[in-house]
Design a protein around this motif. Structure first.
Motif, mmCIF file in Angstrom:
data_model
loop_
_atom_site.group_PDB
_atom_site.id
_atom_site.type_symbol
_atom_site.label_atom_id
_atom_site.label_comp_id
_atom_site.label_asym_id
_atom_site.label_seq_id
_atom_site.Cartn_x
_atom_site.Cartn_y
_atom_site.Cartn_z
ATOM 1 N N LEU A 7 -29.813 5.770 -72.364
ATOM 2 C CA LEU A 7 -30.294 4.966 -73.496
ATOM 3 C C LEU A 7 -29.898 5.612 -74.817
ATOM 4 N N ARG A 8 -29.954 6.950 -74.872
ATOM 5 C CA ARG A 8 -29.531 7.636 -76.105
ATOM 6 C C ARG A 8 -28.056 7.384 -76.373
ATOM 7 N N SER A 9 -27.221 7.451 -75.337
ATOM 8 C CA SER A 9 -25.798 7.190 -75.521
ATOM 9 C C SER A 9 -25.550 5.757 -75.968
ATOM 10 N N LEU A 10 -26.389 4.838 -75.510
ATOM 11 C CA LEU A 10 -26.251 3.432 -75.886
ATOM 12 C C LEU A 10 -26.784 3.142 -77.289
ATOM 13 N N GLY A 11 -27.380 4.154 -77.919
ATOM 14 C CA GLY A 11 -27.933 3.969 -79.253
ATOM 15 C C GLY A 11 -29.325 3.363 -79.252
ATOM 16 N N ARG A 12 -29.926 3.239 -78.096
ATOM 17 C CA ARG A 12 -31.271 2.675 -77.989
ATOM 18 C C ARG A 12 -32.276 3.818 -78.052
ATOM 19 N N THR A 13 -32.313 4.472 -79.210
ATOM 20 C CA THR A 13 -33.020 5.741 -79.327
ATOM 21 C C THR A 13 -34.536 5.608 -79.252
ATOM 22 N N SER A 14 -35.097 4.514 -79.758
ATOM 23 C CA SER A 14 -36.556 4.384 -79.701
ATOM 24 C C SER A 14 -37.013 4.253 -78.253
ATOM 25 N N GLU A 15 -36.259 3.494 -77.448
ATOM 26 C CA GLU A 15 -36.588 3.371 -76.028
ATOM 27 C C GLU A 15 -36.405 4.708 -75.312
ATOM 28 N N ALA A 16 -35.321 5.413 -75.665
ATOM 29 C CA ALA A 16 -35.066 6.710 -75.047
ATOM 30 C C ALA A 16 -36.179 7.698 -75.353
ATOM 31 N N LEU A 17 -36.610 7.708 -76.614
ATOM 32 C CA LEU A 17 -37.667 8.639 -77.007
ATOM 33 C C LEU A 17 -38.971 8.319 -76.292
ATOM 34 N N ALA A 18 -39.303 7.046 -76.183
ATOM 35 C CA ALA A 18 -40.539 6.668 -75.495
ATOM 36 C C ALA A 18 -40.512 7.132 -74.040
ATOM 37 N N MET A 19 -39.366 6.990 -73.398
ATOM 38 C CA MET A 19 -39.256 7.392 -72.001
ATOM 39 C C MET A 19 -39.362 8.909 -71.844
ATOM 40 N N GLN A 20 -38.685 9.653 -72.729
ATOM 41 C CA GLN A 20 -38.725 11.108 -72.626
ATOM 42 C C GLN A 20 -40.107 11.663 -72.975
ATOM 43 N N ARG A 21 -40.797 11.012 -73.899
ATOM 44 C CA ARG A 21 -42.146 11.469 -74.248
ATOM 45 C C ARG A 21 -43.102 11.269 -73.079
ATOM 46 N N ARG A 22 -42.943 10.174 -72.371
ATOM 47 C CA ARG A 22 -43.762 9.968 -71.176
ATOM 48 C C ARG A 22 -43.452 11.027 -70.115
ATOM 49 N N LEU A 23 -42.165 11.328 -69.964
ATOM 50 C CA LEU A 23 -41.782 12.357 -68.998
ATOM 51 C C LEU A 23 -42.331 13.719 -69.399
ATOM 52 N N LEU A 24 -42.435 13.975 -70.683
ATOM 53 C CA LEU A 24 -42.949 15.262 -71.134
ATOM 54 C C LEU A 24 -44.408 15.456 -70.709
ATOM 55 N N VAL A 25 -45.155 14.382 -70.659
ATOM 56 C CA VAL A 25 -46.532 14.472 -70.170
ATOM 57 C C VAL A 25 -46.538 14.913 -68.707
ATOM 58 N N GLU A 26 -45.611 14.369 -67.935
ATOM 59 C CA GLU A 26 -45.542 14.662 -66.505
ATOM 60 C C GLU A 26 -44.838 15.990 -66.225
ATOM 61 N N ARG A 27 -43.905 16.370 -67.108
ATOM 62 C CA ARG A 27 -43.087 17.560 -66.880
ATOM 63 C C ARG A 27 -43.053 18.406 -68.164
ATOM 64 N N PRO A 28 -44.207 18.968 -68.547
ATOM 65 C CA PRO A 28 -44.288 19.654 -69.845
ATOM 66 C C PRO A 28 -43.373 20.871 -69.971
ATOM 67 N N ASP A 29 -42.951 21.438 -68.844
ATOM 68 C CA ASP A 29 -42.112 22.642 -68.887
ATOM 69 C C ASP A 29 -40.642 22.356 -68.592
ATOM 70 N N ASP A 30 -40.274 21.083 -68.501
ATOM 71 C CA ASP A 30 -38.895 20.733 -68.176
ATOM 72 C C ASP A 30 -38.017 20.892 -69.422
ATOM 73 N N PRO A 31 -37.074 21.852 -69.415
ATOM 74 C CA PRO A 31 -36.251 22.069 -70.611
ATOM 75 C C PRO A 31 -35.340 20.902 -70.943
ATOM 76 N N PHE A 32 -34.933 20.132 -69.933
ATOM 77 C CA PHE A 32 -34.044 19.003 -70.183
ATOM 78 C C PHE A 32 -34.779 17.887 -70.920
ATOM 79 N N VAL A 33 -36.015 17.658 -70.552
ATOM 80 C CA VAL A 33 -36.816 16.659 -71.258
ATOM 81 C C VAL A 33 -37.047 17.098 -72.698
ATOM 82 N N ARG A 34 -37.375 18.359 -72.884
ATOM 83 C CA ARG A 34 -37.662 18.866 -74.226
ATOM 84 C C ARG A 34 -36.413 18.829 -75.107
#
Length: 286
Positions: A220-247
């Motif tokens: 989604l980030r590559s497609l320029g759909r950054t707001s959707e990408a951010l929402a998805m990664q923020r949700r993942l951060l809740v589930e994976r707070p220590d994941d460096p790729f998400v951060r």
């Protein structure tokens, strides 16, 4: 007739994070006289594979040579020998030697109706032959779609993911996104399948589903759909707070990953996307 060694039997003995322990486990199983000879031969091929992960290539090839000398041309172990020899050549940095062996593994597996091994060999060909990766993967996916075997169908996540990254690299982002979505659907199927402990999802299936969502967000980030990408990664951060790729993705999208994360209903440089999975691509269907 000897009972066959199933893909599930083999997978249950593997721990890619402990190749030394895995090698010892398969060596012991292959030497167990209580097991049928053909099963022991198949187990020996997995001993060779684990030795390859340890960089002990000559020893691994010697194990495979012994399997060939002790089995007939129609034995399943012979197909596994071809597959594992190809994998060893790739790990040793000699993909040119791997190509003909893996092609033969595909022919032998398809001819014997060993679909799960055919798919594995096709996925290996896609890894070592980028120019033909799409066609190899499509052929593997055709096998997956035509099969009702759960051990074959579990390959869908890896195959769609790997093809997605290949298309992403070529700038074919819409096609890549479709494959990442297909990978996520397959991951959800795995997540919702009956688990060993009723009511408790399999940890590997949970991880697979989350990583599949990460790939969608990255595309989604590559497609320029950054707001959707951010929402998805923020949700993942809740589930994976220590994941460096998400951060790192959140940082790339312009938000501090250290900020408090709120999800609806709940109160350095970005690494290459392929680093999300070992070796740049998903290496197996397990």
């Amino acid at each position: 007739m000897e009972p066959p060694l199933t893909a599930q039997d083999v997978r249950a003995m593997w721990d890619v994070h402990d190749p030394e322990g895995t090698a010892a486990r398969f060596a012991q199983a292959a030497a167990d006289d209580a097991r049928p000879p053909r099963q022991r031969a198949e187990l020996a091929t997995q001993h060779a594979r684990a030795l390859g992960l340890l960089g002990r290539f000559a020893e691994a090839h010697a194990v495979l040579d012994q399997v060939v000398s002790s089995t007939g041309p129609d034995d399943v172990a012979r197909v596994r020998v071809l597959l594992e020899r190809g994998r060893l050549h790739r790990s040793a940095g000699t993909p040119r030697l791997a190509m003909p062996v893996l092609r033969e593994a595909v022919r032998a597996a398809e001819g014997a109706g060993l679909t799960v091994l055919a798919v594995d060999a096709l996925h290996m060909l896609a890894l070592i032959h980028p120019a033909g990766a799409e066609s190899w993967t499509v052929r593997a996916l055709n096998h997956v779609r035509a099969s009702a075997d759960p051990e074959v169908r579990r390959w869908a996540v890896a195959l769609h993911t790997n093809l997605g990254w290949g298309l992403h690299d070529e700038g074919r982002l819409a096609e890549a996104f479709a494959h990442f979505e297909d990978a996520h659907r397959a991951a959800l199927d795995r997540l919702h399948a009956p688990s060993a402990v009723p009511g408790v999802p399999d940890a590997d299936a949970v991880e697979t589903e989350q990583v599949a969502r990460w790939a969608i967000g990255r595309c989604l980030r590559s497609l320029g759909r950054t707001s959707e990408a951010l929402a998805m990664q923020r949700r993942l951060l809740v589930e994976r707070p220590d994941d460096p790729f998400v951060r790192e993705e959140i940082k790339a999208l312009g938000e501090s990953p250290g900020a408090r994360v709120t999800v609806e209903g709940e109160d350095e440089d970005v690494p290459d996307a392929h680093e999300r999975v070992p070796g740049g691509r998903v290496d197996d269907g397990g």
